[in-house]
Design a protein around this motif. Structure first.
Motif, PDB file in Angstrom:
ATOM      1  N   PHE A  94       0.818  -1.201   0.000  1.00  0.00           N
ATOM      2  CA  PHE A  94       0.000   0.000   0.000  1.00  0.00           C
ATOM      3  C   PHE A  94       0.861   1.265   0.000  1.00  0.00           C
ATOM      4  N   ASP A  95       2.037   1.197   0.625  1.00  0.00           N
ATOM      5  CA  ASP A  95       2.880   2.376   0.759  1.00  0.00           C
ATOM      6  C   ASP A  95       3.558   2.761  -0.548  1.00  0.00           C
ATOM      7  N   TRP A  96       3.417   1.923  -1.571  1.00  0.00           N
ATOM      8  CA  TRP A  96       3.989   2.260  -2.878  1.00  0.00           C
ATOM      9  C   TRP A  96       3.038   3.087  -3.727  1.00  0.00           C
ATOM     10  N   LYS A  97       1.882   3.452  -3.174  1.00  0.00           N
ATOM     11  CA  LYS A  97       0.921   4.268  -3.919  1.00  0.00           C
ATOM     12  C   LYS A  97       1.430   5.696  -4.118  1.00  0.00           C
ATOM     13  N   GLY A  98       2.398   6.109  -3.333  1.00  0.00           N
ATOM     14  CA  GLY A  98       2.938   7.454  -3.434  1.00  0.00           C
ATOM     15  C   GLY A  98       4.346   7.482  -2.874  1.00  0.00           C
ATOM     16  N   PRO A  99       5.001   8.634  -2.933  1.00  0.00           N
ATOM     17  CA  PRO A  99       6.377   8.722  -2.442  1.00  0.00           C
ATOM     18  C   PRO A  99       6.435   8.613  -0.923  1.00  0.00           C
ATOM     19  N   GLN A 100       7.564   8.137  -0.426  1.00  0.00           N
ATOM     20  CA  GLN A 100       7.807   8.154   1.017  1.00  0.00           C
ATOM     21  C   GLN A 100       8.107   9.597   1.388  1.00  0.00           C
ATOM     22  N   ASN A 101       7.142  10.237   2.032  1.00  0.00           N
ATOM     23  CA  ASN A 101       7.214  11.683   2.238  1.00  0.00           C
ATOM     24  C   ASN A 101       7.939  12.033   3.533  1.00  0.00           C
ATOM     25  N   ILE A 102       9.026  11.342   3.783  1.00  0.00           N
ATOM     26  CA  ILE A 102       9.833  11.601   4.973  1.00  0.00           C
ATOM     27  C   ILE A 102      11.213  10.985   4.755  1.00  0.00           C
ATOM     28  N   THR A 103      12.239  11.650   5.258  1.00  0.00           N
ATOM     29  CA  THR A 103      13.585  11.090   5.297  1.00  0.00           C
ATOM     30  C   THR A 103      13.963  10.941   6.766  1.00  0.00           C
ATOM     31  N   PRO A 104      13.884   9.732   7.326  1.00  0.00           N
ATOM     32  CA  PRO A 104      14.081   9.559   8.775  1.00  0.00           C
ATOM     33  C   PRO A 104      15.370  10.161   9.309  1.00  0.00           C
ATOM     34  N   ARG A 105      16.486  10.021   8.591  1.00  0.00           N
ATOM     35  CA  ARG A 105      17.751  10.563   9.073  1.00  0.00           C
ATOM     36  C   ARG A 105      17.650  12.077   9.296  1.00  0.00           C
ATOM     37  N   VAL A 106      16.999  12.771   8.367  1.00  0.00           N
ATOM     38  CA  VAL A 106      16.832  14.220   8.499  1.00  0.00           C
ATOM     39  C   VAL A 106      16.011  14.550   9.743  1.00  0.00           C
ATOM     40  N   VAL A 107      14.924  13.825   9.938  1.00  0.00           N
ATOM     41  CA  VAL A 107      14.040  14.089  11.077  1.00  0.00           C
ATOM     42  C   VAL A 107      14.762  13.875  12.398  1.00  0.00           C
ATOM     43  N   TYR A 108      15.416  12.728  12.547  1.00  0.00           N
ATOM     44  CA  TYR A 108      16.017  12.409  13.835  1.00  0.00           C
ATOM     45  C   TYR A 108      17.269  13.245  14.106  1.00  0.00           C
ATOM     46  N   PRO A 127      -5.058  14.889   3.023  1.00  0.00           N
ATOM     47  CA  PRO A 127      -4.714  15.893   4.033  1.00  0.00           C
ATOM     48  C   PRO A 127      -5.508  17.176   3.834  1.00  0.00           C
ATOM     49  N   ASP A 128      -5.606  17.971   4.885  1.00  0.00           N
ATOM     50  CA  ASP A 128      -6.176  19.318   4.740  1.00  0.00           C
ATOM     51  C   ASP A 128      -5.215  20.218   3.984  1.00  0.00           C
ATOM     52  N   VAL A 129      -3.912  19.991   4.198  1.00  0.00           N
ATOM     53  CA  VAL A 129      -2.874  20.773   3.531  1.00  0.00           C
ATOM     54  C   VAL A 129      -1.914  19.799   2.858  1.00  0.00           C
ATOM     55  N   LEU A 130      -1.878  19.802   1.520  1.00  0.00           N
ATOM     56  CA  LEU A 130      -0.987  18.909   0.792  1.00  0.00           C
ATOM     57  C   LEU A 130       0.423  19.497   0.785  1.00  0.00           C
ATOM     58  N   LYS A 131       1.388  18.706   1.264  1.00  0.00           N
ATOM     59  CA  LYS A 131       2.759  19.208   1.358  1.00  0.00           C
ATOM     60  C   LYS A 131       3.737  18.055   1.225  1.00  0.00           C
ATOM     61  N   PHE A 132       4.819  18.273   0.467  1.00  0.00           N
ATOM     62  CA  PHE A 132       5.811  17.229   0.256  1.00  0.00           C
ATOM     63  C   PHE A 132       7.201  17.729   0.638  1.00  0.00           C
ATOM     64  N   ILE A 133       8.048  16.781   1.014  1.00  0.00           N
ATOM     65  CA  ILE A 133       9.451  17.090   1.245  1.00  0.00           C
ATOM     66  C   ILE A 133      10.174  17.188  -0.094  1.00  0.00           C
ATOM     67  N   ASN A 134      11.352  17.773  -0.064  1.00  0.00           N
ATOM     68  CA  ASN A 134      12.282  17.687  -1.178  1.00  0.00           C
ATOM     69  C   ASN A 134      13.272  16.579  -0.829  1.00  0.00           C
ATOM     70  N   PRO A 135      13.221  15.432  -1.503  1.00  0.00           N
ATOM     71  CA  PRO A 135      14.094  14.316  -1.130  1.00  0.00           C
ATOM     72  C   PRO A 135      15.581  14.657  -1.177  1.00  0.00           C
ATOM     73  N   ALA A 136      15.929  15.711  -1.889  1.00  0.00           N
ATOM     74  CA  ALA A 136      17.342  16.093  -1.986  1.00  0.00           C
ATOM     75  C   ALA A 136      17.830  16.832  -0.745  1.00  0.00           C
ATOM     76  N   ASP A 137      16.891  17.345   0.069  1.00  0.00           N
ATOM     77  CA  ASP A 137      17.298  18.071   1.275  1.00  0.00           C
ATOM     78  C   ASP A 137      17.910  17.116   2.297  1.00  0.00           C
ATOM     79  N   THR A 138      19.016  17.528   2.856  1.00  0.00           N
ATOM     80  CA  THR A 138      19.685  16.695   3.869  1.00  0.00           C
ATOM     81  C   THR A 138      19.680  17.340   5.248  1.00  0.00           C
ATOM     82  N   ASP A 139      19.101  18.541   5.360  1.00  0.00           N
ATOM     83  CA  ASP A 139      19.130  19.214   6.654  1.00  0.00           C
ATOM     84  C   ASP A 139      17.790  19.836   7.049  1.00  0.00           C
TER      85      ASP A 139
END
Length: 337
Positions: free
Chosen positions: A107-121, A310-322
């Motif tokens: 099911f999770d392949w229906k769209g992009p993984q909208n998070i980069t765990p390393r960046v978050v943590y 979502p009420d507000v559609l928003k995506f990460i930029n996968p290229a961001d590292t910080d």
């Protein structure tokens, strides 16, 4: 004699339905590929809950895959055919399990993984963040105006004392960010316990019904699902709930319940759905299976089995590292209040 037993275990009627047990006994024990195929197809035909909603022609699917079942075929080939048939339902709660493989719809392949765990943590939780499984949390955005909580599962071990501690830490914030991106679900008891800490009064958060007849549209009447506020710490200031396609099952139930509250805004991507609770049984050859047997509707009459927008559609930029653009947008929205 082999007893084919179906058990649907749900929570009490104040949260879900009362515990139900469905028993079907048959004198069945055979490795015959045709008999096992027909048995699985029929069980799904009579009990699966989303044929009509998703416009699935189950008879046509039967014919397509029945033609691939032959006498004397290997167990591995038989498993592949039957697993592929079930994956036509495109439902993450539908599985076939043997002692050598498990069929699984991603099911999770229906769209992009909208998070980069390393960046978050690294950049939001940080070295000084708090870890109290399953939660990790900290202040974000500089200062103490915004709290941030992330967890990837509902493990069945959340306690009110644990949640009280976290919410007391952020009681003086302007708003809170709760991140359930890539949260694949888990225990419904955790979900309702956590929601109760964000409620000022008892509320109906969604409605649900269960498949009860052989027809594709045979269901019980819709039942209101109510949650009472916790006796402990409650947070009723603005909350931004972050979701993506990996938010599934209890993660989607949590999203539906939270978005029914007036102070909660959902931001990110559509969830992965998975709001039909699964039931299962055993094939004559010993393999087991499960599929969705309920439907869940939000308070506006929407059935979001394929994902809650979502009420507000928003995506990460996968290229961001910080930085994480979804978290940054939520921080900015809270600080602007």
């Amino acid at each position: 004699m082999k007893k084919i037993i179906y058990i649907l275990a749900l929570l009490s009627s104040t949260i879900f339905f009362s515990c139900e047990k469905i028993f079907i006994e048959k004198d069945l024990k055979t490795d015959d590929p045709v008999e096992n195929f027909e048995y699985l197809w029929k069980q799904c035909d009579e009990k699966y809950s989303f044929f009509e909603i998703n416009n699935i022609d189950w008879n046509a699917i039967h014919d397509t895959y029945r033609a691939q079942i032959t006498d004397g075929m290997s167990k591995e080939d038989q498993f592949i055919v039957m697993g592929n048939m079930l994956n036509e339902l495109k439902d993450g709660h539908v599985n076939l399990l043997s002692d050598f493989n498990i069929s699984d719809y991603h099911f999770d392949w229906k769209g992009p993984q909208n998070i980069t765990p390393r960046v978050v943590y690294e950049h939001y939780i940080g070295q000084d963040g708090y870890l109290n499984s399953p939660f990790q949390h900290n202040f974000v955005g500089g200062g103490t105006d915004v709290g941030y909580i992330i967890f990837s599962t509902f493990p069945g071990t959340m306690t009110d004392d644990q949640i009280d501690f976290i919410l007391n830490r952020y009681k003086d914030t302007k708003g809170l960010i709760i991140d359930v991106r890539q949260n694949g679900g888990g225990a419904a008891t955790d979900m309702t316990r956590l929601v109760s800490h964000f409620m000022g009064s008892e509320s109906t958060v969604y409605r649900t019904r269960i498949k009860e007849g052989k027809g594709h549209n045979d269901f019980t009447a819709l039942e209101d699902i109510k949650i009472k506020p916790s006796d402990g710490t409650k947070y009723t200031k603005p909350v931004y709930l972050l979701t993506d396609r990996g938010t599934f099952s209890s993660g989607s139930f949590f999203t539906t319940a939270m978005r029914s509250l007036p102070h909660v805004t959902v931001m990110g991507d559509t969830t992965g759905g998975g709001m039909g609770l699964p039931n299962g049984g055993q094939l004559p050859n010993g393999w087991t299976y499960r599929f969705s047997v309920t439907q869940t509707w939000d308070m506006d009459g929407n059935l979001y089995e394929n994902g809650i927008p979502p009420d507000v559609l928003k995506f990460i930029n996968p290229a961001d590292t910080d930085k994480d653009d979804v978290i940054e947008a939520a921080i900015a929205a809270i600080k602007a209040l």
